[in-house]
Scaffold this motif. Sequence first.
Motif, mmCIF file in Angstrom:
data_model
loop_
_atom_site.group_PDB
_atom_site.id
_atom_site.type_symbol
_atom_site.label_atom_id
_atom_site.label_comp_id
_atom_site.label_asym_id
_atom_site.label_seq_id
_atom_site.Cartn_x
_atom_site.Cartn_y
_atom_site.Cartn_z
ATOM 1 N N GLU A 195 0.840 -1.176 0.000
ATOM 2 C CA GLU A 195 0.000 0.000 0.000
ATOM 3 C C GLU A 195 0.889 1.244 0.000
ATOM 4 O OE1 GLU A 195 -3.058 0.849 3.255
ATOM 5 O OE2 GLU A 195 -4.112 -0.426 1.854
ATOM 6 N N TYR A 196 0.566 2.141 -0.895
ATOM 7 C CA TYR A 196 1.341 3.372 -1.005
ATOM 8 C C TYR A 196 0.428 4.573 -0.833
ATOM 9 C CZ TYR A 196 5.422 0.952 -2.900
ATOM 10 O OH TYR A 196 6.504 0.155 -3.053
ATOM 11 N N LYS A 197 0.970 5.588 -0.197
ATOM 12 C CA LYS A 197 0.216 6.820 -0.035
ATOM 13 C C LYS A 197 0.875 7.924 -0.839
ATOM 14 C CE LYS A 197 -1.702 9.968 3.407
ATOM 15 N NZ LYS A 197 -1.855 10.254 4.851
ATOM 16 N N CYS A 198 0.062 8.579 -1.659
ATOM 17 C CA CYS A 198 0.571 9.657 -2.487
ATOM 18 C C CYS A 198 0.843 10.883 -1.615
ATOM 19 C CB CYS A 198 -0.452 10.000 -3.568
ATOM 20 S SG CYS A 198 0.029 11.389 -4.611
ATOM 21 N N LYS A 199 2.052 11.409 -1.720
ATOM 22 C CA LYS A 199 2.406 12.573 -0.907
ATOM 23 C C LYS A 199 1.795 13.848 -1.474
ATOM 24 C CE LYS A 199 6.751 10.677 0.802
ATOM 25 N NZ LYS A 199 8.221 10.866 0.884
ATOM 26 N N LYS A 200 1.325 13.751 -2.695
ATOM 27 C CA LYS A 200 0.792 14.940 -3.353
ATOM 28 C C LYS A 200 -0.685 15.154 -3.029
ATOM 29 C CE LYS A 200 0.674 17.129 -7.913
ATOM 30 N NZ LYS A 200 1.017 16.930 -9.336
ATOM 31 N N THR A 256 -4.487 6.725 -0.965
ATOM 32 C CA THR A 256 -3.799 5.468 -0.696
ATOM 33 C C THR A 256 -4.176 4.444 -1.758
ATOM 34 O OG1 THR A 256 -3.842 5.899 1.673
ATOM 35 C CG2 THR A 256 -3.450 3.649 0.989
ATOM 36 N N THR A 257 -3.172 3.844 -2.371
ATOM 37 C CA THR A 257 -3.404 2.904 -3.457
ATOM 38 C C THR A 257 -2.577 1.650 -3.238
ATOM 39 O OG1 THR A 257 -3.615 4.822 -4.915
ATOM 40 C CG2 THR A 257 -3.444 2.679 -5.968
ATOM 41 N N GLU A 258 -3.135 0.505 -3.604
ATOM 42 C CA GLU A 258 -2.407 -0.749 -3.478
ATOM 43 C C GLU A 258 -1.735 -1.098 -4.798
ATOM 44 O OE1 GLU A 258 -5.482 -3.382 -2.281
ATOM 45 O OE2 GLU A 258 -5.267 -2.906 -0.150
ATOM 46 N N PHE A 259 -0.499 -1.561 -4.689
ATOM 47 C CA PHE A 259 0.234 -1.973 -5.883
ATOM 48 C C PHE A 259 0.816 -3.368 -5.676
ATOM 49 C CE2 PHE A 259 0.488 2.679 -6.106
ATOM 50 C CZ PHE A 259 0.130 2.903 -7.418
ATOM 51 N N PRO A 274 -2.977 6.953 -9.336
ATOM 52 C CA PRO A 274 -4.055 6.988 -10.328
ATOM 53 C C PRO A 274 -4.933 8.225 -10.178
ATOM 54 C CG PRO A 274 -4.594 5.427 -8.591
ATOM 55 C CD PRO A 274 -3.201 5.915 -8.313
ATOM 56 N N GLU A 275 -4.801 8.896 -9.065
ATOM 57 C CA GLU A 275 -5.635 10.059 -8.799
ATOM 58 C C GLU A 275 -5.062 11.322 -9.447
ATOM 59 O OE1 GLU A 275 -8.456 9.855 -7.199
ATOM 60 O OE2 GLU A 275 -8.958 11.971 -7.293
ATOM 61 N N CYS A 276 -3.775 11.566 -9.210
ATOM 62 C CA CYS A 276 -3.189 12.833 -9.668
ATOM 63 C C CYS A 276 -1.993 12.619 -10.585
ATOM 64 C CB CYS A 276 -2.784 13.683 -8.468
ATOM 65 S SG CYS A 276 -1.385 13.018 -7.548
ATOM 66 N N GLY A 277 -1.568 11.346 -10.741
ATOM 67 C CA GLY A 277 -0.437 11.077 -11.618
ATOM 68 C C GLY A 277 0.909 11.320 -10.962
#
Length: 67
Positions: free
Chosen positions: A5-10, A14-17, A30-33
């Motif tokens: 699970e990764y959390k976008c700092k931008k 939170t997205t799973e990869f 996938p939300e903001c690129g």
Amino acid sequence: MPLYEYKCKKCGRTTEFLERGSGRDRHVCPECGGTDLQKLFSTFAAGRSDSKAGGVSSCPTGTCPLS
Ligand SMILES: [Zn+2]
């Protein structure tokens, strides 16, 4: 295959990869690129216990069949 699970700092999403073990996977939000993602933990190792808690507690006697 481990799931991380990764959390976008931008944007904070939170997205799973899935990681194939190369250690060089470049994950993109996938939300903001955005590519500045922080690894949180492995959901594979955690066992998803949190998501199951609600279903277990809904059984009043604790002896209900699982399926
Ligand atoms: Zn993002």
